[in-house]
Design a protein around this motif. Structure first.
Motif, PDB file in Angstrom:
ATOM      1  N   ASN A   1       0.836  -1.200   0.000  1.00 13.13           N
ATOM      2  CA  ASN A   1       0.000   0.000   0.000  1.00 13.13           C
ATOM      3  C   ASN A   1       0.873   1.254   0.000  1.00 13.13           C
ATOM      4  N   ILE A   2       0.520   2.168  -0.855  1.00 12.29           N
ATOM      5  CA  ILE A   2       1.269   3.429  -0.921  1.00 12.29           C
ATOM      6  C   ILE A   2       0.323   4.575  -0.558  1.00 12.29           C
TER       7      ILE A   2
ATOM      8  N   GLU B   1      -0.329  -0.643  -4.429  1.00 11.64           N
ATOM      9  CA  GLU B   1      -1.754  -0.341  -4.297  1.00 11.64           C
ATOM     10  C   GLU B   1      -1.909   1.159  -4.057  1.00 11.64           C
ATOM     11  N   ILE B   2      -2.559   1.793  -5.019  1.00 16.94           N
ATOM     12  CA  ILE B   2      -2.781   3.234  -4.853  1.00 16.94           C
ATOM     13  C   ILE B   2      -4.276   3.501  -4.736  1.00 16.94           C
ATOM     14  N   THR B   3      -4.603   4.663  -4.181  1.00 15.28           N
ATOM     15  CA  THR B   3      -6.022   5.000  -4.003  1.00 15.28           C
ATOM     16  C   THR B   3      -6.383   6.161  -4.916  1.00 15.28           C
ATOM     17  N   GLU B   4      -7.686   6.374  -5.011  1.00 12.88           N
ATOM     18  CA  GLU B   4      -8.122   7.502  -5.825  1.00 12.88           C
ATOM     19  C   GLU B   4      -7.664   8.825  -5.226  1.00 12.88           C
ATOM     20  N   GLY B   5      -7.424   8.801  -3.927  1.00 12.03           N
ATOM     21  CA  GLY B   5      -6.896  10.005  -3.259  1.00 12.03           C
ATOM     22  C   GLY B   5      -5.598  10.467  -3.893  1.00 12.03           C
ATOM     23  N   ILE B   6      -4.769   9.498  -4.266  1.00 10.81           N
ATOM     24  CA  ILE B   6      -3.497   9.835  -4.908  1.00 10.81           C
ATOM     25  C   ILE B   6      -3.758  10.459  -6.267  1.00 10.81           C
TER      26      ILE B   6
ATOM     27  N   PHE C   1       0.436  -1.919 -10.884  1.00  7.71           N
ATOM     28  CA  PHE C   1      -0.403  -1.112  -9.985  1.00  7.71           C
ATOM     29  C   PHE C   1      -1.803  -1.686  -9.822  1.00  7.71           C
ATOM     30  N   ALA C   2      -2.307  -1.572  -8.600  1.00  3.25           N
ATOM     31  CA  ALA C   2      -3.711  -1.934  -8.372  1.00  3.25           C
ATOM     32  C   ALA C   2      -4.421  -0.714  -7.798  1.00  3.25           C
ATOM     33  N   MET C   3      -5.656  -0.495  -8.251  1.00  3.94           N
ATOM     34  CA  MET C   3      -6.442   0.611  -7.725  1.00  3.94           C
ATOM     35  C   MET C   3      -7.214   0.096  -6.520  1.00  3.94           C
ATOM     36  N   ASP C   4      -6.837   0.588  -5.356  1.00  2.00           N
ATOM     37  CA  ASP C   4      -7.377   0.093  -4.093  1.00  2.00           C
ATOM     38  C   ASP C   4      -8.754   0.700  -3.816  1.00  2.00           C
ATOM     39  N   ASP C   5      -9.545   0.045  -2.999  1.00  2.00           N
ATOM     40  CA  ASP C   5     -10.840   0.561  -2.529  1.00  2.00           C
ATOM     41  C   ASP C   5     -11.712   1.060  -3.668  1.00  2.00           C
ATOM     42  N   PHE C   6     -11.620   0.383  -4.797  1.00  2.00           N
ATOM     43  CA  PHE C   6     -12.318   0.907  -5.958  1.00  2.00           C
ATOM     44  C   PHE C   6     -13.826   0.926  -5.723  1.00  2.00           C
ATOM     45  N   GLY C   7     -14.442   2.053  -6.121  1.00  2.52           N
ATOM     46  CA  GLY C   7     -15.876   2.204  -5.950  1.00  2.52           C
ATOM     47  C   GLY C   7     -16.248   3.145  -4.828  1.00  2.52           C
ATOM     48  N   THR C   8     -15.296   3.414  -3.938  1.00  7.50           N
ATOM     49  CA  THR C   8     -15.648   4.257  -2.794  1.00  7.50           C
ATOM     50  C   THR C   8     -15.380   5.732  -3.066  1.00  7.50           C
TER      51      THR C   8
END
Ligand code: C2E
Ligand code: CA
Ligand code: CA
Length: 776
Positions: free
Chosen positions: A613-614, A645-650, A672-679
């Motif tokens: 997780n980044i 794992e990056i988030t949309e926040g990034i 890369f994986a898009m974490d928490d996708f959908g939130t």
């Protein structure tokens, strides 16, 4: 003399008689036959004469005294002459000794010193025995050129010298300016010169200093930018004025000098003038007093005046300095405005807010009223700045300002603390605490609605919502700092609970805030103390139950409080910036652990993803790419094994930067994986541009997907989206077989969750790998 012996002595004073008897006795008894004595006799008319008596004693054959024969010589004139001479010599000698000026006596023929006086020693440092018998040249007395020294010597020897300035060396070499005079005299039949040397060095210096100070004063007087005048104290008549005065008033020198202050009407306000004179009388001087003056045209000037009494040619005068401060005052006002206002919105800044706040606190207390401090922060404002540019951000801030100002009362203060932080200070709220709370809440909600009105900028429709934290005055604090802090704590809570809300401060929040502070302090030490650890949660392919990767999850075991919830402490790490240091450590630790598992044959390089997780802060570092590559290389981990794992926040913080960093890392094989996708935003626009490899379906959708049609629909959409973008998809938080079955129906076979395994310490994870079927 044929009288008796007694008669002979009659005229001789008593004491002289004794010495005469003594002389006779020794003549009679001694071997010598001659006798000489000088004595004084008193004549009948009372006049004293000095007599020199010389005589010879004649004896008979038996040696008895027979008679004396001799001469008596009246030597009165000679004695008196000698007495006069010795008195004058004494006078001269004492003059010579006590003279404050150095004096020397030199031989005329050789120039050798015969005598010097104590002042000579004192002034030039030479002791008598060091100079007697030597010449001025030998001791290096003259600090002049050889020719001039010789000329001086010659004049001293040949004739008299009067008041000639000569530079003389002190024994230590210091030059002294002296005025010398010399006269020819005779000493012991020797032609000599007596020379006085008056040291005028100090006097010369003092004169030079005086002259230069006078020059300086004149220069300062005339060239000063200030207006300076010298007036006669009793009449007010101008004696002298400088250019500065002419410039300030428009008068010429001729129009002023000789006239009085009153004739010119230089002071605009009689009362002020009286006060000025009063201060002068009471304090002796005036220091920086603001006055209204009048120039030649009759315009009023604001000047700052200082007055100093001086004496010029024994006349009492006043030295007055005046400076035009009208411009300065304007500048001061401007500076004050700048110092207390925010340049973008022209709203009061923090300093002015604090000032008004302390005034308000006192005022409210006096009148037993309440006030409220509303701390506003725009949600996701950074997003606007980053994606639409700062000019748009600035315009938004201005629009918000206008809306805020329009919606509060005149007596309320709207301030901007910086960035997207605003404060509204409401004052004079009446009623019970409940009533005030109610009122403030209502007002805050109205504000939120007003601010949330969409705005159109450059054809774009924008909406910003604020979060608001409220502190009541004086219920939540009695100092500006306390109140602001508490409103800020309430704001923090408002943001935390989903933004676009209002939160009133509550003491429990304070506890949470200090809790957070404690946590931050403890976290600073956690890494060094070895309290942090990594756990590994297997990622599984449901079709053959194969472990295809692991998500690395940070754990913190607090020495007193035990295991800490990652959601909380990771936020603190992120907000405090500690995540940068800790993030690097995580990457290193994870790569190390993974490389060992690879070396031990527990995993396969082509078939295992190490998912790390980044956090946004970490990703934003300029050298993020380099850091990742360094960790990989340091532990010799094949780069394609690492998945970040990056988030949309990034992504929303800075899309371009995100894309370029991802592209660069992808070139090296990192995925890369898009974490928490959908939130989050889950915008298809950016998803299409981002080089991600996988989407992680957030566990909130997974949890209820089997029973909630809405969540089921979202999961279905995500899987479809991934398929159409050719991305892998993995579900998180799978706890139940129903959930897994639902996912598999949609074609999502990769998952992680308690159903398969909780996150495990490395050792247990390795154990699990060892026990897993080895057919991959
Ligand atoms: P995340 O990235 O969404 O991590 C997955 C979270 O789901 C983990 O929570 C994991 O323990 C939990 N989880 C896994 N399976 C299940 C399940 O079946 N049921 C439930 N209820 N939960 C499950 P965890 O470990 O508490 O981590 C929370 C968050 O903290 C992570 O969410 C991630 O955002 C962050 N985090 C954890 N470790 C790190 C890290 O090393 N670096 C960064 N930047 N963030 C991390
Ligand atoms: Ca994750
Ligand atoms: Ca997640």
């Amino acid at each position: 003399f044929h009288e008796s012996f007694d008669a002979f002595f009659e005229g001789v004073p008593e004491d002289e008689r004794n010495s005469m008897r003594q002389a006779y006795r020794s003549l009679r008894e001694g071997p010598a036959g001659n006798y000489q004595i000088t004595y004084r006799v008193q004549l009948e008319n009372g006049i004293s004469r000095y007599i020199e008596s010389r005589a010879r004693l004649y004896r008979d054959d038996q040696g008895n005294p027979l008679r004396m024969a001799g001469t008596l010589l009246d030597i009165t004139d000679q004695v008196e002459r000698e007495q006069r001479l010795s008195a004058s010599e004494e006078k001269f000698a004492s003059l010579f000794q006590v003279s404050p000026d150095p004096i020397c006596v030199t031989r005329q023929d050789t120039g050798q010193f015969i005598e010097i006086n104590p002042a000579f020693t004192q002034t030039f440092g030479w002791a008598t025995d060091q100079v007697i018998g030597r010449t001025a040249e030998e001791i290096g007395l003259w600090a002049e050129s050889i020719e001039r020294a010789q000329r001086i010597e010659r004049v001293i020897r040949e004739q008299a010298l009067s008041n000639v300035a000569v530079v003389v060396n002190h024994r230590n070499g210091a030059p002294l300016t002296c005025v010398i005079s010399s006269r020819l005299i005779t000493v012991d039949d020797q032609p000599c010169s007596v020379t006085t040397l008056r040291d005028i060095t100090q006097q010369q210096r003092a004169e030079a200093a005086l002259k230069s100070s006078e020059e300086k004063f004149a220069k300062a007087f005339h060239s000063s930018p200030d207006a300076i005048t010298i007036t006669e104290r009793h009449s007010g008549r101008y004696l002298e004025i400088n250019d500065g005065f002419c410039r300030l008033t428009g008068y010429s020198t001729a129009e002023v000098v000789g006239h009085t202050v009153y004739e010119l009407g230089i002071w605009a306000d009689d009362k002020q003038r009286a006060a000025l004179l009063g201060e002068l009388r009471d304090r002796g001087r005036v220091h920086h007093r603001e006055m209204l003056g009048r120039n030649k045209r009759g315009d009023i000037l604001t000047v700052e005046v200082s007055v100093e009494p001086i004496t010029l040619n024994e006349i009492d005068c006043l030295l007055l300095t005046a400076r035009d401060v009208s411009q300065l005052k304007n500048a001061q006002a401007q500076i004050r405005h700048l110092a207390y206002h925010d340049p973008l919105t022209n709203l009061p800044n923090r300093a002015l807010l604090m000032d008004r706040l302390s005034q308000q606190i006192a005022l409210l207390k006096r009148h037993n009223l309440r006030g409220a401090l509303l701390f506003l922060d725009l949600d996701h404002f950074k997003h606007i700045n980053d994606s639409l540019g700062h000019p748009v951000g600035d315009t938004v801030l201005k629009i918000i300002t206008a809306r805020l100002e329009a919606s509060v009362r005149l007596e309320d203060t709207v301030a901007r603390l910086g960035g997207d932080e605003f404060v509204v200070l409401l004052s004079g709220l009446e009623g019970s605490r409940e009533l005030v709370e109610e009122k403030v809440r209502e007002l805050a909600d109205t504000l939120r609605e007003l601010l949330a009105e969409p705005m159109t900028l450059d054809g774009q429709r924008l909406q910003v919502t604020p979060s608001i934290g409220v502190a009541l005055i004086p219920d939540h604090g009695t100092t500006p700092a306390d109140l602001l802090k508490r409103a800020d704590i309430a704001l923090y809570r408002a943001k935390d609970s989903g933004r676009n809300t209002t939160q009133l401060f509550h003491t429990t929040m304070q506890k949470a805030a200090s809790e957070r502070l404690r946590m931050e302090n403890d976290l600073r030490l956690a890494l060094a103390r070895g309290e942090l650890a990594l756990h590994f949660q297997p990622q599984v392919d449901a079709r053959d139950n194969r472990i295809v990767g692991a998500e690395v999850l940070l754990r913190w075991h607090h020495p007193q409080l035990g295991q800490q919830p990652p959601g909380q402490f990771i936020q603190v790490l992120e907000e405090s910036g500690l995540i940068l240091e800790v993030g690097s450590w995580i990457l290193d630790e994870a790569c190390d652990a993974c490389a060992r598992m690879l070396a031990d044959g527990l995993i396969d390089a082509d078939d295992f993803s190490l998912c790390v997780n980044i956090s946004p802060r970490q990703f934003r570092q300029n050298d993020f790419v380099g850091r990742v590559l360094r960790s990989l290389d340091d532990y010799r981990l094949p780069r394609q094994m690492l998945k970040l794992e990056i988030t949309e926040g990034i992504v929303i913080q800075n899309l371009e930067d995100t894309i370029s960093k991802m592209r660069e890392l992808k070139r090296y094989g990192v995925s890369f994986a898009m974490d928490d996708f959908g939130t989050g935003y889950s915008s298809l626009t950016y998803l299409k541009r981002l080089p991600v490899d996988a989407l992680k379906i957030d566990q909130t959708f997974v949890r209820d997907a089997p029973i909630d049609p809405n969540d089921a629909e979202i999961v279905r959409a995500i899987v479809a989206m991934a398929r159409s973008l050719d991305l892998a998809v993995i579900a998180e938080g799978v706890e139940l077989t129903e959930q897994l079955e639902f996912l598999e129906q949609l074609g999502c076979h990769l998952y992680q969750g308690y159903l398969h395994s909780r996150p495990l310490p490395l050792q247990e994870f390795r154990q699990m790998l060892m026990e897993a079927p080895a057919d991959y």
